[in-house]
Enzyme design. Structure first.
Site, PDB file in Angstrom:
ATOM      1  N   HIS A 891       0.864  -1.178   0.000  1.00 25.51           N
ATOM      2  CA  HIS A 891       0.000   0.000   0.000  1.00 25.51           C
ATOM      3  C   HIS A 891       0.901   1.229   0.000  1.00 25.51           C
ATOM      4  O   HIS A 891       1.617   1.486   0.973  1.00 25.51           O
ATOM      5  CB  HIS A 891      -0.919   0.005   1.228  1.00 25.51           C
ATOM      6  CG  HIS A 891      -1.874  -1.135   1.256  1.00 25.51           C
ATOM      7  ND1 HIS A 891      -2.180  -1.837   2.399  1.00 25.51           N
ATOM      8  CD2 HIS A 891      -2.587  -1.731   0.261  1.00 25.51           C
ATOM      9  CE1 HIS A 891      -3.048  -2.787   2.122  1.00 25.51           C
ATOM     10  NE2 HIS A 891      -3.308  -2.746   0.825  1.00 25.51           N
ATOM     11  N   GLU A 894       1.556   3.802   2.927  1.00 28.01           N
ATOM     12  CA  GLU A 894       2.095   3.337   4.206  1.00 28.01           C
ATOM     13  C   GLU A 894       3.614   3.480   4.219  1.00 28.01           C
ATOM     14  O   GLU A 894       4.361   2.497   4.260  1.00 28.01           O
ATOM     15  CB  GLU A 894       1.648   1.894   4.454  1.00 28.01           C
ATOM     16  CG  GLU A 894       0.135   1.788   4.607  1.00 28.01           C
ATOM     17  CD  GLU A 894      -0.385   0.361   4.577  1.00 28.01           C
ATOM     18  OE1 GLU A 894       0.442  -0.575   4.521  1.00 28.01           O
ATOM     19  OE2 GLU A 894      -1.612   0.179   4.593  1.00 28.01           O
ATOM     20  N   HIS A 989       3.388  -3.303   7.043  1.00 25.59           N
ATOM     21  CA  HIS A 989       2.278  -2.396   6.731  1.00 25.59           C
ATOM     22  C   HIS A 989       2.265  -1.225   7.703  1.00 25.59           C
ATOM     23  O   HIS A 989       2.981  -1.211   8.707  1.00 25.59           O
ATOM     24  CB  HIS A 989       0.929  -3.132   6.828  1.00 25.59           C
ATOM     25  CG  HIS A 989       0.616  -3.997   5.654  1.00 25.59           C
ATOM     26  ND1 HIS A 989      -0.295  -3.637   4.677  1.00 25.59           N
ATOM     27  CD2 HIS A 989       1.090  -5.202   5.283  1.00 25.59           C
ATOM     28  CE1 HIS A 989      -0.364  -4.591   3.769  1.00 25.59           C
ATOM     29  NE2 HIS A 989       0.466  -5.557   4.108  1.00 25.59           N
ATOM     30  N   GLU A1070       2.104  -4.448  11.549  1.00 23.64           N
ATOM     31  CA  GLU A1070       1.466  -3.142  11.444  1.00 23.64           C
ATOM     32  C   GLU A1070       2.176  -2.127  12.340  1.00 23.64           C
ATOM     33  O   GLU A1070       2.407  -2.388  13.518  1.00 23.64           O
ATOM     34  CB  GLU A1070      -0.008  -3.241  11.871  1.00 23.64           C
ATOM     35  CG  GLU A1070      -0.850  -4.203  11.051  1.00 23.64           C
ATOM     36  CD  GLU A1070      -1.359  -3.568   9.769  1.00 23.64           C
ATOM     37  OE1 GLU A1070      -1.028  -2.395   9.524  1.00 23.64           O
ATOM     38  OE2 GLU A1070      -2.102  -4.242   9.033  1.00 23.64           O
TER      39      GLU A1070
END
Length: 1154
Positions: A891, A894, A989, A1070
């Site tokens: 993504h 990010e 991420h 994350e």
């Protein structure tokens, strides 16, 4: 007989009578009545002891009472039995209540009571009000805790029965409340709501409201809550508008200022949520406006109490006002992105049409990827307007559970598409990328390798000429591939010579060019098809399966190149001299990057390779009054014509059209530079406003409107080929005055909530500060808030308005050049420059470092693959080492994941004991940027195809998703050819809705599928690494980790590789954009130093895994359950249970999120 033993005697007597309950009706009635009197006794001690004895888990008395209630025929006895059960679950029953409810729910008592009520209704037996009261109170308490209650009721056909009961007792002051509680539980499910609406529940609720009146009480509050749930159904909304119920709701709301106490807030909240549901329909909005609803809402917003508890109500009121006003569209030419990339449209490109797990055709990311990360923070001025409310409603939305409960058999067959596994001959083309593992020729034979070594993809349509060229190309390439060093032992490392690659590659390029030329000649009058041919040709030129995707330059362009063996596979940096400075290297690389829209400069912070400030920066303390004022000002702007200047000071659409045609679609070949230092202190006398720019790599700004001398509305550009995904921003500001507060309103955000409401600040880089010797990104901004505005998102299915990110900045220097961003930028050019930097600084005598391109992207940018390990020795063979596979930046918004990855790579290339140990034990395969196209073009979620690439791992298309396709192919090669499944896979991420750092993993026992749950797994396989991370990293939160395998996440990298390749340690890591709320960094923002530290700590955790045999020995002696790690780094027995994290986002999300 003592009073203490009386309850035991009565229960023993009850057990003896239960064998034949209808033989001694009088005796059973007497025992049940006496036992009921003790459970309802005014003597608190007698009541508590009796209930504690009945509710004891091992006594089995509750099961006995339920079985008797089902079979007993005497209504008086049944009433006493129901009364006993009611006392067990009543809110005032004390400590035993929770145990009693959980036992009764587990034994399916709610369904038994439902059947009992149905039997009495169908037999037309008139139940006494006392018996019905006991049954309904019992059922009301169970239904609120039984997540399957609505399904059970629907399956036995009792939904309409309860509606009939509601009709019957709508005037009964005692029975109405428990019946409404049951109806509320049914209304939480869309299926049962549909049945109730068809049965006329709206008219019944209107009658109940009339009977109750407008005086605030608990029945009115509960009735309004029931209506709130019912109106989540569109048919119910339409019926509500057509009936008189809407008028009643507005009349109640009109009297809101006459109510007092807590019930005042509840009544207002439920009415507002109901109006929000009604206004999701066109007829609802029209009716609210017709009946003076907007005036009432506006009056409420201006006189709303200042108390914090009203913030969420005020936010919803402003949202309703905005969507009911005339639809105001964003002041742009089109909601679609001005950055358009023509995708391949040939039929063969779509031969592998992706089918998601529900069997539907793949759609755009906006449709297929719902928001993946949800906030659970308490501060709720901007509580998501679509979310539900009530803290009493313990288990909320159960629609998904309802469907799964009825159709669990579907899980038995899993209902997932079979993975498209490639054959060995195809996978052998990836041998080049794992040549450090030695010879494969002895294992598979020369003939098989020859078959797999095709230099040109033959699956595209071809005329005779094309077929001849492809065949020729294929035959001439076989010998060169096998005569090179592809299958030779590489330690000491010997990179294939340029002569070995030049001829086959030249033929591949000629073949691709010929194919492209033929396609163009066949459609020379159709520019779109020409672009398509160019795109396909671009992808084709990377598919040299001898090296499977490595793009290399021709002899003419490489004749004077220094032999940088470590990066020879990356043509964009292979010719850069070793003695070049970083800014010059960055400028040269950035000038070679292919973008969709042309760039005019290099961003100064990227060129200087700038990190953040070294000091920890505290989170922002939100000023509720400021945010409330902004929200109300937004409403006022919607009500009245805005009288500001509305001067457009920057418009990307216009700037694009002003360029010459040949420069409108891609970057030029000229060298990009940055001259910001020359402009410091210079005022633009022709402009009285701020100057903006974003035409540089990762920049994202579409339009700026000056609405007052010091306030600007900013509109972000959507992702390429999309009209959605507005979150990431990165732009330049100049021509400012110092110490004046400038207000920036980014008005087309789409996320329903943001960490800007919970302490996050944007970042700023000052060129003047950098020149003065204080370089670095810093957190800036005051009066930061995130709220809904009046601009309508016409591309959404439901009427929704955009949201505004507002912040105020006072610049420290006049006429400075500053850059403002959502998070610390990390561009594609910065990655390549870092790879170049490592290649010239790494100690090649002890570290094996290789960087090459695994394939080219759709717009012909190289995809770096980095290999890190230790040099082979007689005592440490590479063939015996495990593989660790790391990826990041699928993504593009990010950027924090790239900083974490840089920390990982810096650690691996260092001389620390952990790094030396890791290199000696593992071969690291790292793809640090999976979506470079999105990064280059300033996208937030997608690349060039308007698809979330983290939803394409199960069935990637080799033409539309080449990076995912070849990355998965490389993993398949490791698993099925080398027989070395990666020991650890981790995809980095960023998370926009949560703080801290955490991992998502995969557990059989926590999967949506029965097949997975039937296979036992060892918790150590997936829990060990998170526990090690908690031990090493102060930013890591074990409580946020989740190991749930959800059906909608089946096509993510984490789940796909776990399921298809059996990688037990398959993770998503994350990292928060914002900061931490625990540990050493509690209350502070994360910065680049912290993010790189997380990557280093991940390496420290990995370094502990090589002693797995010792760990596992300790683990297997523990009882099943979560593990914990003591400070000495040893595993001990069951620890505190890991709390599952809610997701949406993530960004793996959900969040639309990951």
């Amino acid at each position: 007989m003592s009073d203490d033993n009386l309850s035991e005697v009565l229960i023993d007597r009850l057990k003896s009578l239960a064998a034949k309950p209808n033989d001694n009706i009088a005796g059973l009635r007497s025992v049940a009545a006496r036992l009921h009197s003790r459970t309802a006794s005014q003597d608190k001690q007698v009541k508590e002891k009796t209930l504690e004895y009945i509710c004891h888990k091992k006594s089995g008395i509750l099961a006995l009472l339920i079985s008797l209630l089902e079979v007993v025929k005497d209504q008086a006895t049944a009433c006493s039995l129901a009364g006993i059960l009611h006392e067990c679950v009543a809110p005032k029953s004390g400590k035993s209540r929770s145990s009693a409810i959980s036992q009764l729910v587990s034994m399916n008592a709610s369904q038994s009571v439902v059947k009992l009520i149905m039997q009495q209704q169908t037999k037309y037996v008139v139940l006494s009000d006392t018996f019905m009261l006991e049954l309904m109170w019992l059922l009301a308490q169970l239904a609120q805790r039984d997540s399957k209650f609505s399904v059970k009721t629907r399956l036995v056909g009792a939904t309409k029965t309860f509606h009939n009961v509601l009709r019957t007792y709508c005037n009964n002051t005692k029975l109405l409340y428990p019946v409404l509680l049951v109806i509320k539980c049914l209304a939480r499910s869309s299926s049962t709501t549909s049945l109730l609406v068809k049965d006329g529940i709206v008219a019944t609720m209107e009658k109940i409201i009339v009977c109750i009146g407008f005086t605030p009480n608990s029945k009115l509050r509960l009735s309004l809550n029931v209506i709130n749930y019912l109106t989540k159904s569109r048919p119910c909304c339409i019926q509500t508008v057509k009936s008189g119920l809407l008028i009643l709701l507005l009349r109640i709301f009109e009297r809101w200022d006459r109510y007092e106490g807590r019930i005042h807030l509840k009544i207002c909240s439920y009415i507002i949520m109901t109006l929000q549901h009604l206004c999701s329909t066109k007829i609802g909005r029209k009716s609210v406006c017709t009946h003076n609803g907007l005036t009432l809402l506006h009056k409420f917003s201006t006189h709303c109490p200042e108390d914090k508890s009203y913030d969420s109500v005020l936010a919803r009121v402003c949202y309703i006002i905005n969507i009911c006003l005339d639809r105001k569209q964003l002041p742009v030419q089109s909601t679609s992105s001005p950055a358009i990339f023509t995708l391949p449209t040939l039929k063969e490109v779509y031969r592998y049409n992706e089918i998601d797990i529900t069997g539907k055709h793949a759609s755009s990311s906006h449709e297929a990827s719902p928001g993946s990360d949800e906030d659970s923070c308490e501060d709720s001025l901007q509580e998501e307007a679509e979310e539900d409310d009530d803290s009493d409603d313990s288990d909320g939305n159960d629609d998904k559970d309802n469907e799964c409960y009825k159709e669990e058999y579907k899980n038995k067959i899993c209902n997932l598409p079979l993975p498209a596994q490639r054959d060995v001959e195809d996978l052998l083309g990836y041998a080049h990328y794992l040549r450090e593992f030695g010879k494969l020729e002895e294992k598979y034979g020369r003939s098989i390798l020859l078959k797999s070594s095709t230099s040109c993809d033959t699956s595209l349509p071809s005329n005779g000429k094309n077929q001849f060229i492809q065949k020729n190309c294929k035959e001439n390439c076989h010998e060169n591939i096998l005569n090179g060093t592809v299958f030779n032992q590489v330690f000491p490392c010997k990179t294939p010579s340029f002569a070995d690659h030049c001829q086959p590659l030249k033929k591949v390029l000629e073949c691709s060019k010929s194919l492209s030329d033929d396609n163009i000649s066949l459609s020379k009058n159709h520019s779109d098809i020409q672009n398509t041919a160019k795109s396909v040709s671009s992808v084709l030129s990377t598919l040299d399966t001898g090296k499977n995707g490595v793009t290399m330059e021709s002899t003419a362009t490489r004749s004077n190149i220094d032999n940088h063996m470590m990066v020879k596979g990356l043509g964009v940096i292979s010719d850069i001299p070793k003695d070049s400075g970083f800014p010059r290297v960055y400028a040269k690389i950035a000038s070679r990057v292919n973008s969709i829209l042309p760039f005019i400069k290099i961003a100064y912070p990227d060129m200087m390779g700038s990190d953040s400030s070294k000091e920890l920066e505290p989170l922002n303390i939100k000023d509720r009054r400021v945010c409330r004022a902004k929200l109300l000002a937004c409403v006022e702007r919607g009500f009245s014509e805005f009288e500001g200047s509305n001067k457009v000071v920057y418009e990307l659409d216009t700037l694009i059209t002003e360029l010459p045609p040949q420069r409108q679609n891609s970057s030029t070949n000229r060298l990009l530079v940055n001259s910001d230092e020359l402009h410091l202190g210079q005022k633009d006398g022709t402009k009285s406003h701020l100057c903006f720019e974003s035409r540089f790599e990762s920049g994202n700004l579409r339009k700026v409107i000056q609405i007052s001398p010091k306030e600007y509305d900013l509109i972000l550009m959507p992702d390429v080929n999309s009209s959605h995904h507005h979150q990431w921003f990165y732009f330049e500001v100049s021509n400012m005055e110092s110490n004046f507060p400038y207000v920036f309103n980014i008005v087309n955000c789409e996320k329903q909530n943001s960490q800007f409401n919970y302490g996050m600040k944007p970042i700023m880089y000052s060129v003047r500060e950098s020149v003065l010797g204080r370089p670095g990104w810093v957190r800036v901004g005051t009066d930061i808030c995130y709220y809904r505005n009046w601009y309508q998102n016409i591309t959404s299915r439901k009427p929704r308005s955009y949201l505004t990110t507002a912040f105020t900045i006072a610049f420290p220097h006049s006429y400075d050049v500053c850059y403002i961003a959502y998070h610390y930028p990390y561009t594609y050019s910065q990655l390549l420059a870092q790879i170049w930097k490592w290649s010239v600084s790494v100690d090649s005598t002890s570290i094996y470092f290789r960087a090459e391109s695994i394939c080219s992207s759709l717009n012909n940018n190289e995809t770096p693959l980095i290999t890190v390990t230790a040099a082979e020795s007689e005592t440490n063979s590479v063939a015996m080492r495990e593989i660790i596979f790391l990826t990041a930046r699928v993504h593009p918004g990010e950027s924090n994941s790239s900083w974490v990855m840089q920390g990982t790579l810096e650690k691996l290339l260092s001389n620390s004991p952990a790094a030396v140990s890791l290199r000696s034990k593992y071969v690291f395969k790292i793809i640090p940027m999976l979506n470079m196209e999105g990064v280059i073009n300033g996208c937030h979620r997608c690349g060039l195809t308007n698809e979330d690439l983290n939803r394409r791992w199960s069935h990637p298309n080799k033409y539309l998703h080449p990076v995912i396709y070849h990355t998965k192919g490389l993993l398949e090669y490791c698993v099925f050819v080398l027989k070395k499944p990666p020991y650890v896979f981790c995809d980095y991420h960023g998370h926009s809705r949560r703080k801290n750092v955490f991992l998502y993993g995969c557990s059989n026992s926590d999967s949506w599928s029965d097949i997975d749950r039937s296979v036992p797994d060892n918790p150590a396989d997936y829990l060990l690494l998170p526990h090690l991370m908690q031990h090493f990293s102060p930013a890591f939160s074990l409580q946020l980790c989740s190991f749930r395998v959800e059906r909608e996440r089946e096509s993510t990298a984490r789940v796909t590789l776990w399921r298809e390749f059996g990688i037990k340690r398959s993770y998503t890591m994350e990292s928060s954009y914002c900061g931490c709320d625990q540990g050493l960094y509690e209350g502070y923002h994360v910065n680049t130093i912290c993010l790189k530290e997380i990557g280093e700590h991940f390496c420290d955790a990995l370094a502990c895994l090589h002693n797995e045999s010792c760990w596992r020995k300790d683990v297997t002696t523990c009882s099943p359950g979560p593990l914990r790690l003591d400070l000495q780094g040893t595993l001990t027995g069951p620890g505190p249970e890991v709390i599952e994290s809610e997701r949406s986002d993530c960004s793996e999300c959900e969040e639309e999120h990951c």
